[in-house]
Enzyme design. Sequence first.
Site, PDB file in Angstrom:
ATOM      1  N   ASP A  67       0.814  -1.216   0.000  1.00 49.57           N
ATOM      2  CA  ASP A  67       0.000   0.000   0.000  1.00 49.57           C
ATOM      3  C   ASP A  67       0.847   1.267   0.000  1.00 49.57           C
ATOM      4  OD1 ASP A  67       0.953  -0.350   2.590  1.00 49.57           O
ATOM      5  OD2 ASP A  67      -1.018  -0.800   3.441  1.00 49.57           O
ATOM      6  N   ASN A 136      -7.856  -2.654  14.033  1.00 48.69           N
ATOM      7  CA  ASN A 136      -9.249  -2.987  13.703  1.00 48.69           C
ATOM      8  C   ASN A 136      -9.326  -4.209  12.787  1.00 48.69           C
ATOM      9  OD1 ASN A 136      -8.345  -1.992  11.288  1.00 48.69           O
ATOM     10  ND2 ASN A 136      -9.731  -0.234  11.205  1.00 48.69           N
ATOM     11  N   HIS A 138      -7.429  -4.654  10.045  1.00 47.65           N
ATOM     12  CA  HIS A 138      -7.107  -4.426   8.629  1.00 47.65           C
ATOM     13  C   HIS A 138      -5.796  -5.101   8.238  1.00 47.65           C
ATOM     14  CE1 HIS A 138      -5.064  -0.328   9.642  1.00 47.65           C
ATOM     15  NE2 HIS A 138      -4.112  -1.108   9.182  1.00 47.65           N
ATOM     16  N   GLU A 143      -9.737  -2.013   5.029  1.00 44.80           N
ATOM     17  CA  GLU A 143     -10.424  -1.699   6.275  1.00 44.80           C
ATOM     18  C   GLU A 143     -11.675  -2.571   6.439  1.00 44.80           C
ATOM     19  OE1 GLU A 143      -8.883   0.109   8.337  1.00 44.80           O
ATOM     20  OE2 GLU A 143      -8.634   2.196   7.742  1.00 44.80           O
TER      21      GLU A 143
HETATM   22  C1  GLP Z   1      -0.721   0.269   8.725  1.00 43.05           C
HETATM   23  C2  GLP Z   1      -0.341  -0.417   7.396  1.00 43.05           C
HETATM   24  C3  GLP Z   1      -0.435  -1.899   7.516  1.00 43.05           C
HETATM   25  C4  GLP Z   1       0.202  -2.294   8.834  1.00 43.05           C
HETATM   26  C5  GLP Z   1      -0.694  -1.868   9.954  1.00 43.05           C
HETATM   27  C6  GLP Z   1      -0.081  -2.059  11.337  1.00 43.05           C
HETATM   28  O1  GLP Z   1      -1.743   1.160   8.601  1.00 43.05           O
HETATM   29  N1  GLP Z   1      -1.086  -0.004   6.244  1.00 43.05           N
HETATM   30  O2  GLP Z   1       0.193  -2.511   6.406  1.00 43.05           O
HETATM   31  O3  GLP Z   1       0.361  -3.685   8.898  1.00 43.05           O
HETATM   32  O4  GLP Z   1      -1.175  -0.575   9.756  1.00 43.05           O
HETATM   33  O5  GLP Z   1       0.921  -1.127  11.583  1.00 43.05           O
HETATM   34  P1  GLP Z   1       1.937  -1.237  12.788  1.00 43.05           P
HETATM   35  O6  GLP Z   1       2.862  -2.356  12.462  1.00 43.05           O
HETATM   36  O7  GLP Z   1       2.650   0.081  12.819  1.00 43.05           O
HETATM   37  O8  GLP Z   1       1.142  -1.504  14.011  1.00 43.05           O
END
Ligand code: GLP
Length: 242
Positions: A67, A136, A138, A143
């Site tokens: 992404d 959440n 995702h 989402e």
């Molecule tokens: C972000 C990214 C995801 C990631 C997730 C968790 O928004 N788009 O690819 O896995 O949220 O992030 P973190 O590892 O900082 O908790």
Amino acid sequence: MNLLTFDTHAKLHESGAGIITGLVQTNPRAVLGLATGGTPIGIYEEIVKSYQRGVVRFRDTTTFNLDEYVGLPEDHAESYRNYMNMHLFNHVDLPRAQAHIPDGNAADAQAECAHYDKLLEQAGQIDLQLLGLGHNGHIGFNEPDHALISGTHIVELREETRKANARFFDSMEQVPSHALTMGVGTILKAKMILLVVKGEDKAEIVHRALTGPITTDCPASLLQTHPHLVVLMDSEAGRLFQ
Ligand code: GLP
């Protein structure tokens, strides 16, 4: 599903990096799906160390990131392109032309998504998809919703996701409202999925995702259907599995 829990982050990072570098050692032409966020940083550090020791090369490897934010300049500190440069691409011999990230600044976002799907199709199946987990449920930026989209698409980020990611920006207002993300169809098509989850604050969601109902309200729950899912957790995130 293979669940592995580690009592230190060092062991988790070494294991995650070992799975990825092991794959590239046995198949230098591997197609890797890569993730951003705080969770995989230690894994990338270990991959870079292996590269520096000369035990793995990425010359023939292709990568696709999950992404990218919409509207952040590429060199913005928090763009995912910049993140990947800082944590991996600047330190290994992966040719930049083989390192794909959706272009969040494309004039036509729909066309960019279609182009990304075309590149994915041309590359064939992703051999290993690295994933983190949102609070959440995702994955990528897919989402929770009443329906999920299979291919790459533009998404409006949920308030809770923007809040969670605000820690990387100076203020909440600076967190982009939209992102481009690979869809769940593409993620699930990967031959192997490596889900990495750390921290007490993810204990409930990872337990719900992997043992609760399979529902679009929790996109990560779809991972239960994958035939080759490996989950690496620290003991805090894995607390409810014990
Ligand atoms: C972000 C990214 C995801 C990631 C997730 C968790 O928004 N788009 O690819 O896995 O949220 O992030 P973190 O590892 O900082 O908790």
